[in-house]
Motif scaffolding. Sequence first.
Motif, PDB file in Angstrom:
ATOM      1  N   GLN A   1       2.799 -11.079 -29.968  1.00 14.09           N
ATOM      2  CA  GLN A   1       3.977 -11.343 -30.526  1.00 14.09           C
ATOM      3  C   GLN A   1       5.558 -11.852 -29.359  1.00 14.09           C
ATOM      4  O   GLN A   1       6.227 -10.992 -29.688  1.00 14.09           O
ATOM      5  N   ASP A   2       4.887 -12.836 -28.567  1.00 10.89           N
ATOM      6  CA  ASP A   2       5.878 -13.960 -27.751  1.00 10.89           C
ATOM      7  C   ASP A   2       7.102 -13.632 -28.911  1.00 10.89           C
ATOM      8  O   ASP A   2       7.153 -13.952 -30.225  1.00 10.89           O
ATOM      9  N   GLY A   3       8.512 -13.978 -28.192  1.00 15.52           N
ATOM     10  CA  GLY A   3       9.582 -14.628 -28.641  1.00 15.52           C
ATOM     11  C   GLY A   3      10.399 -14.887 -27.741  1.00 15.52           C
ATOM     12  O   GLY A   3      10.403 -14.604 -25.767  1.00 15.52           O
ATOM     13  N   LEU A   4      11.921 -15.439 -28.361  1.00 15.04           N
ATOM     14  CA  LEU A   4      13.352 -15.501 -26.988  1.00 15.04           C
ATOM     15  C   LEU A   4      14.505 -14.627 -28.461  1.00 15.04           C
ATOM     16  O   LEU A   4      14.182 -15.543 -28.870  1.00 15.04           O
ATOM     17  N   TRP A   5      15.455 -14.823 -26.884  1.00 17.56           N
ATOM     18  CA  TRP A   5      16.434 -14.331 -27.812  1.00 17.56           C
ATOM     19  C   TRP A   5      17.380 -15.501 -27.515  1.00 17.56           C
ATOM     20  O   TRP A   5      17.608 -16.053 -26.696  1.00 17.56           O
ATOM     21  N   PHE A   6      18.654 -15.573 -28.818  1.00 19.46           N
ATOM     22  CA  PHE A   6      19.277 -16.944 -29.034  1.00 19.46           C
ATOM     23  C   PHE A   6      20.412 -16.071 -29.360  1.00 19.46           C
ATOM     24  O   PHE A   6      20.597 -15.025 -30.327  1.00 19.46           O
TER      25      PHE A   6
ATOM     26  N   THR B   1      15.967 -13.733 -41.656  1.00 16.46           N
ATOM     27  CA  THR B   1      15.057 -12.507 -41.460  1.00 16.46           C
ATOM     28  C   THR B   1      14.811 -11.824 -40.183  1.00 16.46           C
ATOM     29  O   THR B   1      14.015 -11.473 -39.548  1.00 16.46           O
ATOM     30  N   LEU B   2      15.863 -12.682 -39.160  1.00 15.15           N
ATOM     31  CA  LEU B   2      15.271 -12.297 -37.939  1.00 15.15           C
ATOM     32  C   LEU B   2      15.305 -11.214 -37.431  1.00 15.15           C
ATOM     33  O   LEU B   2      16.957 -10.626 -37.664  1.00 15.15           O
ATOM     34  N   LYS B   3      14.944 -10.922 -36.534  1.00 13.72           N
ATOM     35  CA  LYS B   3      15.718  -8.806 -35.585  1.00 13.72           C
ATOM     36  C   LYS B   3      16.795  -9.401 -34.999  1.00 13.72           C
ATOM     37  O   LYS B   3      16.955 -10.098 -34.374  1.00 13.72           O
TER      38      LYS B   3
ATOM     39  N   TRP C   1      16.247 -12.633 -32.458  1.00 11.91           N
ATOM     40  CA  TRP C   1      14.302 -12.929 -32.216  1.00 11.91           C
ATOM     41  C   TRP C   1      14.560 -13.612 -32.702  1.00 11.91           C
ATOM     42  O   TRP C   1      13.834 -13.360 -34.053  1.00 11.91           O
ATOM     43  N   LEU C   2      14.308 -15.202 -31.953  1.00 13.79           N
ATOM     44  CA  LEU C   2      13.095 -16.105 -32.370  1.00 13.79           C
ATOM     45  C   LEU C   2      11.260 -15.709 -32.188  1.00 13.79           C
ATOM     46  O   LEU C   2      11.478 -15.549 -31.161  1.00 13.79           O
ATOM     47  N   THR C   3      10.772 -15.689 -33.386  1.00 12.41           N
ATOM     48  CA  THR C   3       9.100 -15.576 -32.889  1.00 12.41           C
ATOM     49  C   THR C   3       8.619 -17.118 -32.670  1.00 12.41           C
ATOM     50  O   THR C   3       9.136 -17.995 -33.033  1.00 12.41           O
ATOM     51  N   PHE C   4       7.819 -16.455 -32.803  1.00 10.71           N
ATOM     52  CA  PHE C   4       6.898 -17.903 -33.093  1.00 10.71           C
ATOM     53  C   PHE C   4       5.684 -18.136 -33.495  1.00 10.71           C
ATOM     54  O   PHE C   4       5.049 -19.148 -33.821  1.00 10.71           O
TER      55      PHE C   4
ATOM     56  N   PHE D   1      10.005 -25.437 -27.351  1.00  5.61           N
ATOM     57  CA  PHE D   1       8.890 -25.980 -27.715  1.00  5.61           C
ATOM     58  C   PHE D   1       8.151 -25.529 -26.188  1.00  5.61           C
ATOM     59  O   PHE D   1       6.589 -25.321 -26.627  1.00  5.61           O
ATOM     60  N   VAL D   2       8.386 -25.089 -24.459  1.00  2.00           N
ATOM     61  CA  VAL D   2       7.880 -24.837 -23.950  1.00  2.00           C
ATOM     62  C   VAL D   2       7.259 -23.216 -23.486  1.00  2.00           C
ATOM     63  O   VAL D   2       6.468 -23.449 -23.134  1.00  2.00           O
ATOM     64  N   ALA D   3       7.824 -22.718 -24.571  1.00  4.52           N
ATOM     65  CA  ALA D   3       7.792 -21.168 -24.614  1.00  4.52           C
ATOM     66  C   ALA D   3       6.286 -21.229 -25.232  1.00  4.52           C
ATOM     67  O   ALA D   3       5.597 -20.172 -25.249  1.00  4.52           O
ATOM     68  N   ASN D   4       6.522 -21.436 -26.856  1.00  6.84           N
ATOM     69  CA  ASN D   4       5.459 -21.496 -27.432  1.00  6.84           C
ATOM     70  C   ASN D   4       4.034 -22.318 -26.660  1.00  6.84           C
ATOM     71  O   ASN D   4       3.200 -22.062 -26.630  1.00  6.84           O
ATOM     72  N   GLU D   5       4.201 -23.737 -25.913  1.00 11.97           N
ATOM     73  CA  GLU D   5       2.991 -24.164 -25.548  1.00 11.97           C
ATOM     74  C   GLU D   5       2.592 -23.176 -24.639  1.00 11.97           C
ATOM     75  O   GLU D   5       1.446 -23.464 -24.033  1.00 11.97           O
ATOM     76  N   ASN D   6       3.503 -21.889 -23.731  1.00 12.64           N
ATOM     77  CA  ASN D   6       3.063 -20.443 -23.208  1.00 12.64           C
ATOM     78  C   ASN D   6       2.928 -19.224 -23.060  1.00 12.64           C
ATOM     79  O   ASN D   6       3.032 -18.261 -22.371  1.00 12.64           O
ATOM     80  N   LYS D   7       2.547 -19.227 -24.608  1.00 11.21           N
ATOM     81  CA  LYS D   7       2.690 -18.147 -25.022  1.00 11.21           C
ATOM     82  C   LYS D   7       1.190 -16.979 -25.071  1.00 11.21           C
ATOM     83  O   LYS D   7       1.067 -16.147 -25.362  1.00 11.21           O
ATOM     84  N   CYS D   8       0.475 -17.857 -24.582  1.00 15.51           N
ATOM     85  CA  CYS D   8      -1.114 -17.515 -24.497  1.00 15.51           C
ATOM     86  C   CYS D   8      -1.503 -17.855 -23.467  1.00 15.51           C
ATOM     87  O   CYS D   8      -2.545 -17.767 -23.195  1.00 15.51           O
ATOM     88  N   ASN D   9      -1.539 -17.500 -22.338  1.00 13.92           N
ATOM     89  CA  ASN D   9      -1.075 -17.867 -21.103  1.00 13.92           C
ATOM     90  C   ASN D   9      -3.033 -17.322 -20.931  1.00 13.92           C
ATOM     91  O   ASN D   9      -3.131 -17.636 -19.815  1.00 13.92           O
ATOM     92  N   ASP D  10      -3.047 -15.782 -21.250  1.00 16.90           N
ATOM     93  CA  ASP D  10      -4.041 -15.212 -20.901  1.00 16.90           C
ATOM     94  C   ASP D  10      -5.502 -16.004 -20.999  1.00 16.90           C
ATOM     95  O   ASP D  10      -6.774 -15.892 -20.642  1.00 16.90           O
ATOM     96  N   ASN D  11      -5.337 -17.378 -22.188  1.00 14.39           N
ATOM     97  CA  ASN D  11      -6.234 -17.395 -23.024  1.00 14.39           C
ATOM     98  C   ASN D  11      -6.536 -19.161 -21.851  1.00 14.39           C
ATOM     99  O   ASN D  11      -8.037 -19.572 -22.086  1.00 14.39           O
TER     100      ASN D  11
END
Length: 717
Positions: free
Chosen positions: A179-184, A199-201, A214-217, A239-249
Amino acid sequence: MANPKLKTPPQAPPLFTHTPESLISNTEKLLGRSKSLMDSVVRDVTPQTANFKNVLLPFAQDDNEMALESHIIGFYQAVSTDAKLRDASTEAEKKMDDFAIEASMREDVFSLVDAVYKSQKDDQSLDAESRRLLEKDHKGYIRMGLGIPAGPQRDRFKAIKKRLSELSITFQKNLNEEQDGLWFTPKELDGVPDDVLDTLKKGEAGTATEGKLWLTFKYPDLFPTQKYCKNAETRHKVFVANENKCNDNVELFKEAIVLRDEAARLLGYPNHATFRIEDKMAKTPETVDAFLGDLRKRLAPGGLKEIEKLKELKKQETGNADKYFLWDHRFYDTLMLERDYQLDQNRIADYFPLQTSIEGMLNIFEQLFGLVFVQVEGKDRDAISETGKGNDTVWHPDVQMFSIWDDEEAGHGFVGYLYLDLHPRDGKYGHAANFNIQPGFITKEGTRRYPATALVCNFSKPTPKKPSLLKHDEVVTLFHELGHGIHDLVSRTIYSRFHGTSTVRDFVEAPSQMLENWCWTASQIKSLSKHWSYLSPEYAEAYAASAKSGEQRPSETMPDDLINSIISTRHVNDALFNLRQLHFGIFDMTVHEPATHADAEKIDASVTYNSLRHEISKLDGPEALGEGQKWGSGQATFGHLIGGYDAGYYGYLSSQVYSADMFHSVFKKDPMNGKEGRRYRHTVLERGGSQDEMQTLEDFLGRKPSTEAFYEELGVA
């Protein structure tokens, strides 16, 4: 579209009334029943008396019955809004996987299967599908370690298989629950369409997020931002945040590739890729590597030319184009299509409201395959539900349900159930996919059990002012996944093991890829299109209120100039698109065919993923800004390689060879040829995996498949 006589199916739809407790208890009952059956067969049959009827058939029939419940039990983790139900579904799937590993490593059962295989593998009194079942089951036991002498090595193999199951389930759960995302600020999102921004929060007043969005991935947020956001720094961050969104994996993926390699070597294979590809159409990693290498060589010059043109466009926009970044590509690709080809994606989307696009697609499949789709809702749903409550037959109020029938010419027979779950929500599977809910097969009594299949997608939700609108690439995605759904529905096999899309992985995409061609045919685009302002008086009013003064209402169906702009762009920047697919395929093969086990342990999957991407696609990543190759871990967001496409992602490209050959040879001249459509349904789709897939292709084409149409399509013949 619907014949009122066809509304009472001979089989009730499945029910979705489970609780977390019932999921676990039902799973334990299913597994207990299967274990009892195995124990009784082992008790009553000896290798001397073993035959197909008293060993393989009871097990296959148990598999059939089990699949009616087990697919639904595992499905909840992808679609339920109840976190406890998702967790129970995950736990239940782990129990089922553990049981399957134990069952497929039972030496007492294998000795019976082995005896049947030796005595009946060439027995012509068995039908061809049963002989295939015998061959696949026998090979399956050996591939599960029963060729390894009992003792520490076999115990280690079993432990690896159980751990790999855990890793796969946890990896996918992390992706679903992400449920990650970034504020812009709105300024940082300049260019992103209003219907996305609306539609953004919104940030809370009096907090640091006030005035921000709040922009989700999730796809409905991510893709429009990458395509339309004018602020390069925002695109970079996203782009970079989306590539790092599931670092537990990251660690889960690394552990999986090391364990897969160890397991393959325990079985006597040189690596995991050799083990996996042995029973696919390609047969050997060498064949796959040669195919991917040849394609890379053919596409590379075109990719570099495309980058040069895109750099020119970037220079016109920014005055600087030393680098062409990964986060530049969707933006400038979209801009090029708009400027050079007059491709106005937002204007195109106005003609693809989700509901009418679906109706148009179903209409195409009706004409082509001789089917009738009947939407079942309200009291009709109550009437066919075993509980008398229609809500019990779906897992969420948004889900649409259809009963499918043969048309009049084919006798009005029932075909199965189709479900559409089209909008994003928390905890839901985040991509687009087709899920088999219940397979079809022949029951013990000799009657047909009908399938149920679901399309799970993430298209934006409608609002009072505008319906859900699809970009053309989303129409293609919908057609592709619906293609899998049709494969699932019209399949006619004896055993659930071979039903529908249960084919080898390097063939399974071909039928869906072939149907994508209808989205690039002028007459079909016209038939799918309807401007959203014609959907209802309310939407007509909303359009009129938003239109500029004196602006005329657009035509009801898409005008020819817009259709031509779509078709003319089919192969624009195609080399870069296919080089991206090659990156995934070559990365997959690289991590699954190390020379030694020590090499497998040394692999840094993130560095390998990022460096291969740069080498193959030639697009610059953060490494071009001096950040090294550890800036992201895209493999950790890539569910395919943990969920069944390991050493198999090449199948997306190799099956395009088959899909292009089928379309160009049979359908290109007349895509709506119902005679050929029905022949395709009966010759290819009905067979599922019940015979060798190369035989299926040769039966349909009347010859061996050829790469000619595929390379011609790509312009690299």
